[in-house]
Design a protein around this motif. Sequence first.
Motif: not given
Length: 440
Positions: A425-434, A311-313, A418-423
């Motif tokens: 991705r983590c936020r989006s992955h966590r939201r996707h799980q929820y 994906g884009e990230i 790269m740190i803000p972009i990685s954050i």
Amino acid sequence: MVLPTPCQAILVVIQQTDPAIVLEQMGTAFFHNGLAMVVKDRSVNATYPNTSLSKDESQQKFISDFTMIHALIDHVAHVLPALFLAKIGDRGWKKVPIVVSLFGSLQSSLMLLLVIHFHFPLEVMFGAAILSAMCGGLCSFWSSVMTLSLLSSTVANRSKAMVKLELLCGITNLVANLVSGHLFLLFSSSLGRGTFQLSLSTLLILLCLIHVIVLLQVNVIEREAEEGYQPVSDASTNAPAGMNKVNVLLVYAATMLYTFGHNGAESLLNTFLMKEPLNWNAIQLGYVSATGSVINITSFLGVVVFRRCVGEILLILIGMVSYASGIFLMSFVTTAYMFYLARTLNMFSLIPLPIIRILLSQQVPASSLVVTFTSLHISMKLASLAYVPAFTEIYQSTLSWFPGFIFTLSSIVTVLGMIPISIIRCRSHRRHQYERIPGN
């Protein structure tokens, strides 16, 4: 009378933005390469009596100081004119920002030609840069060209339109940069070094201006359900229908850090290559610019290939890793093969910014595209208020013990981006799980 199919096809191409892009890219590539070599020629007589600088260090200081001042003028003075022209463009006058910005580019190229022919002081180019900025600069040109390219495409095909634009720029710049060094030396004994190249640059920009005024057509494809338009979801981030302000801020932070690291180092790359032990000439510097064009092409191919599986990230992270690794190796370059090896590692380094533009184009209405792209350009240009003087001062301070330190610093800043972009991705992955729990 109905035109034959080949004639119709040629007419359609001529009325699009592609010819304008080719002419403008050729003209400005010849101008910027010519300006770099004129500055190098004038640096031979540079002296700083009150310092202990050697002749080589004096030349480096002269070149880097001129580059810094010219870049600051170019990056900052156009902010208000570009915003004003963007407003005009969004009110329906789509071609006005393009035409006005081309007038600025035309006078800059013509002014450098006069500087060479009549031996005017090099500081005249600062005035030319101000006049060009008052016409909106390249910010207005590219914002408007990208807008026209997107508006003439359906929403589903906008990503293709954007990467096609990047590819066309890369190919055109590659050709222009490969021949620019040879053109700079052509007829140098009778006309002066660079006269022929700058004459050709002026002619190409003039032809581009005529094309935009006479032939360029503004074709707008109506967006599906414009009034009820919702941003297209990013497959890699599963973006919600509404704007996530935290993610937007993180994206802007990553963009600023990447711009700071990338542009700060690139602004002094030619200066670094002009000094010993490399001491490259006009032809070799043309090849250096050509490597940047090749990177544009390989980055386009990277988007085409990697987008099938990531994906884009992840695309943005791949581009940042590519640049950070290559520019770190650039710190230790002392031979030609080391330079080209470092550039090979940079092959995907231009992926991040086009992907960011694609995401923005999917989240705003067509009536605000010019302002949106102009604002993005201006944000990146305003960052030059920090990185241009900072990198120039650091480069001058480290010349005697580690001239490549600025490239190491650029690599570090890019990694921080790269740190803000990685954050995100983590936020989006966590939201996707929820979001998957209720479905289960």
